[in-house]
Design a protein around this motif. Structure first.
Motif, PDB file in Angstrom:
ATOM      1  N   GLU A 120      -5.829  18.485  30.144  1.00  0.00           N
ATOM      2  CA  GLU A 120      -4.609  18.590  29.322  1.00  0.00           C
ATOM      3  C   GLU A 120      -3.926  17.229  29.193  1.00  0.00           C
ATOM      4  O   GLU A 120      -3.355  16.913  28.145  1.00  0.00           O
ATOM      5  CB  GLU A 120      -3.631  19.616  29.905  1.00  0.00           C
ATOM      6  CG  GLU A 120      -4.116  21.046  29.939  1.00  0.00           C
ATOM      7  CD  GLU A 120      -4.510  21.616  28.572  1.00  0.00           C
ATOM      8  OE1 GLU A 120      -3.917  21.213  27.555  1.00  0.00           O
ATOM      9  OE2 GLU A 120      -5.427  22.450  28.531  1.00  0.00           O
ATOM     10  N   ARG A 121      -3.982  16.419  30.262  1.00  0.00           N
ATOM     11  CA  ARG A 121      -3.362  15.095  30.210  1.00  0.00           C
ATOM     12  C   ARG A 121      -4.076  14.234  29.154  1.00  0.00           C
ATOM     13  O   ARG A 121      -3.444  13.608  28.322  1.00  0.00           O
ATOM     14  CB  ARG A 121      -3.399  14.418  31.575  1.00  0.00           C
ATOM     15  CG  ARG A 121      -2.635  13.085  31.581  1.00  0.00           C
ATOM     16  CD  ARG A 121      -2.665  12.346  32.899  1.00  0.00           C
ATOM     17  NE  ARG A 121      -1.959  13.065  33.950  1.00  0.00           N
ATOM     18  CZ  ARG A 121      -2.542  13.718  34.952  1.00  0.00           C
ATOM     19  NH1 ARG A 121      -3.865  13.728  35.054  1.00  0.00           N
ATOM     20  NH2 ARG A 121      -1.831  14.346  35.851  1.00  0.00           N
ATOM     21  N   GLU A 122      -5.409  14.277  29.179  1.00  0.00           N
ATOM     22  CA  GLU A 122      -6.185  13.514  28.187  1.00  0.00           C
ATOM     23  C   GLU A 122      -5.905  14.001  26.772  1.00  0.00           C
ATOM     24  O   GLU A 122      -5.756  13.221  25.845  1.00  0.00           O
ATOM     25  CB  GLU A 122      -7.687  13.693  28.443  1.00  0.00           C
ATOM     26  CG  GLU A 122      -8.243  12.778  29.509  1.00  0.00           C
ATOM     27  CD  GLU A 122      -9.676  13.162  29.854  1.00  0.00           C
ATOM     28  OE1 GLU A 122     -10.425  13.568  28.947  1.00  0.00           O
ATOM     29  OE2 GLU A 122     -10.030  13.082  31.053  1.00  0.00           O
ATOM     30  N   LYS A 123      -5.871  15.323  26.644  1.00  0.00           N
ATOM     31  CA  LYS A 123      -5.674  15.939  25.336  1.00  0.00           C
ATOM     32  C   LYS A 123      -4.301  15.581  24.755  1.00  0.00           C
ATOM     33  O   LYS A 123      -4.197  15.207  23.589  1.00  0.00           O
ATOM     34  CB  LYS A 123      -5.790  17.455  25.514  1.00  0.00           C
ATOM     35  CG  LYS A 123      -5.998  18.223  24.267  1.00  0.00           C
ATOM     36  CD  LYS A 123      -7.461  18.487  24.017  1.00  0.00           C
ATOM     37  CE  LYS A 123      -7.654  19.200  22.695  1.00  0.00           C
ATOM     38  NZ  LYS A 123      -9.059  19.205  22.263  1.00  0.00           N
ATOM     39  N   THR A 124      -3.245  15.664  25.567  1.00  0.00           N
ATOM     40  CA  THR A 124      -1.909  15.337  25.055  1.00  0.00           C
ATOM     41  C   THR A 124      -1.807  13.840  24.762  1.00  0.00           C
ATOM     42  O   THR A 124      -1.152  13.444  23.802  1.00  0.00           O
ATOM     43  CB  THR A 124      -0.783  15.743  26.041  1.00  0.00           C
ATOM     44  OG1 THR A 124      -1.098  15.231  27.334  1.00  0.00           O
ATOM     45  CG2 THR A 124      -0.608  17.237  26.124  1.00  0.00           C
ATOM     46  N   ALA A 125      -2.494  13.011  25.561  1.00  0.00           N
ATOM     47  CA  ALA A 125      -2.485  11.563  25.297  1.00  0.00           C
ATOM     48  C   ALA A 125      -3.119  11.278  23.942  1.00  0.00           C
ATOM     49  O   ALA A 125      -2.594  10.492  23.141  1.00  0.00           O
ATOM     50  CB  ALA A 125      -3.222  10.816  26.405  1.00  0.00           C
ATOM     51  N   LYS A 126      -4.217  11.956  23.656  1.00  0.00           N
ATOM     52  CA  LYS A 126      -4.890  11.776  22.351  1.00  0.00           C
ATOM     53  C   LYS A 126      -3.978  12.194  21.201  1.00  0.00           C
ATOM     54  O   LYS A 126      -3.929  11.535  20.169  1.00  0.00           O
ATOM     55  CB  LYS A 126      -6.177  12.619  22.289  1.00  0.00           C
ATOM     56  CG  LYS A 126      -7.373  11.906  22.883  1.00  0.00           C
ATOM     57  CD  LYS A 126      -8.639  12.715  22.637  1.00  0.00           C
ATOM     58  CE  LYS A 126      -9.756  12.214  23.526  1.00  0.00           C
ATOM     59  NZ  LYS A 126     -10.830  13.194  23.673  1.00  0.00           N
ATOM     60  N   THR A 127      -3.264  13.321  21.404  1.00  0.00           N
ATOM     61  CA  THR A 127      -2.339  13.793  20.368  1.00  0.00           C
ATOM     62  C   THR A 127      -1.220  12.777  20.156  1.00  0.00           C
ATOM     63  O   THR A 127      -0.852  12.475  19.024  1.00  0.00           O
ATOM     64  CB  THR A 127      -1.730  15.157  20.768  1.00  0.00           C
ATOM     65  OG1 THR A 127      -2.791  16.000  21.188  1.00  0.00           O
ATOM     66  CG2 THR A 127      -0.995  15.798  19.627  1.00  0.00           C
ATOM     67  N   ASP A 128      -0.685  12.241  21.261  1.00  0.00           N
ATOM     68  CA  ASP A 128       0.385  11.242  21.162  1.00  0.00           C
ATOM     69  C   ASP A 128      -0.094  10.031  20.369  1.00  0.00           C
ATOM     70  O   ASP A 128       0.615   9.515  19.500  1.00  0.00           O
ATOM     71  CB  ASP A 128       0.831  10.790  22.560  1.00  0.00           C
ATOM     72  CG  ASP A 128       1.629  11.876  23.273  1.00  0.00           C
ATOM     73  OD1 ASP A 128       1.978  12.879  22.614  1.00  0.00           O
ATOM     74  OD2 ASP A 128       1.897  11.716  24.476  1.00  0.00           O
ATOM     75  N   ILE A 129      -1.311   9.591  20.670  1.00  0.00           N
ATOM     76  CA  ILE A 129      -1.858   8.420  19.970  1.00  0.00           C
ATOM     77  C   ILE A 129      -2.042   8.731  18.488  1.00  0.00           C
ATOM     78  O   ILE A 129      -1.670   7.941  17.627  1.00  0.00           O
ATOM     79  CB  ILE A 129      -3.187   7.968  20.637  1.00  0.00           C
ATOM     80  CG1 ILE A 129      -2.885   7.392  22.032  1.00  0.00           C
ATOM     81  CG2 ILE A 129      -3.917   6.940  19.775  1.00  0.00           C
ATOM     82  CD1 ILE A 129      -4.096   7.283  22.943  1.00  0.00           C
ATOM     83  N   ALA A 130      -2.564   9.940  18.212  1.00  0.00           N
ATOM     84  CA  ALA A 130      -2.779  10.339  16.815  1.00  0.00           C
ATOM     85  C   ALA A 130      -1.455  10.394  16.059  1.00  0.00           C
ATOM     86  O   ALA A 130      -1.392  10.084  14.872  1.00  0.00           O
ATOM     87  CB  ALA A 130      -3.487  11.687  16.763  1.00  0.00           C
ATOM     88  N   GLN A 131      -0.388  10.798  16.760  1.00  0.00           N
ATOM     89  CA  GLN A 131       0.933  10.892  16.109  1.00  0.00           C
ATOM     90  C   GLN A 131       1.707   9.578  16.191  1.00  0.00           C
ATOM     91  O   GLN A 131       2.879   9.514  15.844  1.00  0.00           O
ATOM     92  CB  GLN A 131       1.750  12.029  16.737  1.00  0.00           C
ATOM     93  CG  GLN A 131       1.145  13.392  16.443  1.00  0.00           C
ATOM     94  CD  GLN A 131       1.985  14.543  16.972  1.00  0.00           C
ATOM     95  OE1 GLN A 131       2.899  14.348  17.762  1.00  0.00           O
ATOM     96  NE2 GLN A 131       1.665  15.739  16.532  1.00  0.00           N
ATOM     97  N   ARG A 132       1.028   8.542  16.699  1.00  0.00           N
ATOM     98  CA  ARG A 132       1.595   7.195  16.792  1.00  0.00           C
ATOM     99  C   ARG A 132       2.891   7.146  17.590  1.00  0.00           C
ATOM    100  O   ARG A 132       3.855   6.464  17.225  1.00  0.00           O
ATOM    101  CB  ARG A 132       1.838   6.609  15.386  1.00  0.00           C
ATOM    102  CG  ARG A 132       0.553   6.383  14.629  1.00  0.00           C
ATOM    103  CD  ARG A 132       0.844   6.129  13.162  1.00  0.00           C
ATOM    104  NE  ARG A 132      -0.369   6.276  12.356  1.00  0.00           N
ATOM    105  CZ  ARG A 132      -1.299   5.326  12.242  1.00  0.00           C
ATOM    106  NH1 ARG A 132      -1.167   4.189  12.836  1.00  0.00           N
ATOM    107  NH2 ARG A 132      -2.371   5.546  11.506  1.00  0.00           N
ATOM    108  N   ILE A 133       2.945   7.956  18.659  1.00  0.00           N
ATOM    109  CA  ILE A 133       4.066   7.803  19.586  1.00  0.00           C
ATOM    110  C   ILE A 133       3.489   7.299  20.905  1.00  0.00           C
ATOM    111  O   ILE A 133       2.291   7.441  21.142  1.00  0.00           O
ATOM    112  CB  ILE A 133       4.857   9.129  19.793  1.00  0.00           C
ATOM    113  CG1 ILE A 133       3.957  10.233  20.354  1.00  0.00           C
ATOM    114  CG2 ILE A 133       5.509   9.580  18.503  1.00  0.00           C
ATOM    115  CD1 ILE A 133       4.706  11.475  20.789  1.00  0.00           C
ATOM    116  N   SER A 134       4.329   6.687  21.745  1.00  0.00           N
ATOM    117  CA  SER A 134       3.792   6.163  22.993  1.00  0.00           C
ATOM    118  C   SER A 134       3.393   7.335  23.896  1.00  0.00           C
ATOM    119  O   SER A 134       4.033   8.394  23.884  1.00  0.00           O
ATOM    120  CB  SER A 134       4.812   5.261  23.679  1.00  0.00           C
ATOM    121  OG  SER A 134       5.985   5.981  23.893  1.00  0.00           O
ATOM    122  N   VAL A 135       2.320   7.145  24.641  1.00  0.00           N
ATOM    123  CA  VAL A 135       1.759   8.224  25.451  1.00  0.00           C
ATOM    124  C   VAL A 135       2.765   8.658  26.514  1.00  0.00           C
ATOM    125  O   VAL A 135       3.249   7.851  27.312  1.00  0.00           O
ATOM    126  CB  VAL A 135       0.437   7.774  26.106  1.00  0.00           C
ATOM    127  CG1 VAL A 135      -0.078   8.841  27.070  1.00  0.00           C
ATOM    128  CG2 VAL A 135      -0.600   7.490  25.030  1.00  0.00           C
TER     129      VAL A 135
END
Lengths: 86, 243
Positions: B48-63
């Protein structure tokens, strides 16, 4: 080559849709017409690009040139998405 | 820690590493024999940590740095969502509001304004508008029709109740300067339905989800709403969709 097991083929109305499971890196959806459907059906078993072109050329009243172009383009796109193994 | 819950008519045992998920789900506590058990391990939390980090990056917000017990909450719901297709039920991303015993489900990409729009429904209709779930309801499709269930996972404002309501309509929402709504075909709504439904890792569960979506599409109406943040947007969408 063969369709990757993390990609499902689904038919809805006239459209053929490729949907990845949660395991696939790609998280979008691929939509296409009947040609995509035929190519995907053939990719359910291990095959080659040449075999797909040959099968389709036999079955459809379309010039081999057009079929070749369609098949190569479709397969290259599916490969980019990780939907094809081998 | 473990406890038993009833979510979308299924009795579920949750076995977790941290306690927080049990507090999160407390309104759904139940005593009974579980239909299935979900239990988390550290690898699920890391996933889940990896998955949310990927989403944050995709949405261009800091992880974001998220707490382990929060990530476990996500892992638990993912595991529940993986099992649910077996019971003719799938997870859908949207804001579900019920009026006079019928549920209206608004969907759109994150940040479009689903929750804002259902808040306008509450402003317009007062206590007649009941929030079923503001973020991730479960939808069951069987011989009884299409039913939306409230679940503990109801968004950051925790809006939702533990109820089941028949689904009347799905509305795809877009931002617009002026308000307009039109009925759309199943075909036009289809891609969005696929994008907003949880896609299981298990391919049998995914195939089942797709057939549930197809069956659901035969029983409800679809709409496309362009809306601003004025209460007249809610008046337009409610009065048009209720028929």
């Amino acid at each position: 080559m063969k369709l990757n097991k993390n990609f499902l083929v689904h038919k809805s109305g006239k459209e053929t849709i490729v949907v990845p499971t949660g395991n696939a890196e790609f998280s979008g959806i691929v939509k296409g017409n009947k040609t995509l459907g035929v190519i995907l059906d053939l990719l359910k078993k291990d095959t080659t690009e040449q075999q797909i072109i040959d099968t389709m050329a036999e079955e459809y009243e379309v010039s081999r040139e057009v079929i070749e172009k369609d098949v190569r383009m479709t397969i290259s796109r599916l490969k980019e998405l990780g939907a094809i193994d081998g | 820690m473990k406890n038993i819950y009833k979510i979308a008519d299924k009795v579920i045992e949750i076995v977790s590493l941290h306690d927080k998920v049990h507090d999160y789900c407390k309104e759904y506590r139940f005593d009974g024999v579980p239909d299935f058990t979900v239990s988390t391990v550290q690898a699920d939390i890391d996933y889940e940590r990896e998955k949310t980090a990927k989403t944050d990056i995709a949405q261009r917000i800091s992880v974001r740095h998220l707490a382990e017990d929060y990530l476990e909450e996500l892992a638990v719901y993912r595991k529940i969502a993986e099992q649910m297709p077996k019971y003719d039920t799938f997870l859908f991303h949207g804001s579900a509001v019920a009026v006079d015993g019928e549920c209206y489900l608004f969907t759109a990409k994150s940040g479009t304004g689903k929750s804002t729009h259902t808040r306008l429904w509450r402003a317009l209709l007062g206590s007649r508008a009941v929030m079923v779930n503001d973020d991730k309801p479960l939808i069951r499709v069987n011989d009884n029709g299409v039913t939306v269930f409230g679940t503990p996972y109801n968004g950051k404002h925790r809006l939702g109740v533990n109820i089941a309501v028949p689904l009347k309509a799905v509305c795809i929402l877009e931002r617009s300067a002026d308000n307009h709504i039109r009925q759309i075909t199943k075909a036009e709504a289809y891609t969005m339905l696929l994008q907003q439904s949880y896609r299981p890792h298990n391919s049998t569960a995914l195939a089942k989800t797709l057939t549930l979506i197809d069956t659901m599409a035969q029983h409800i109406t679809f709409w496309r709403l362009g809306c601003n943040m004025d209460i007249s947007a809610a008046k337009l969408s409610y009065e048009t969709m209720k028929g």
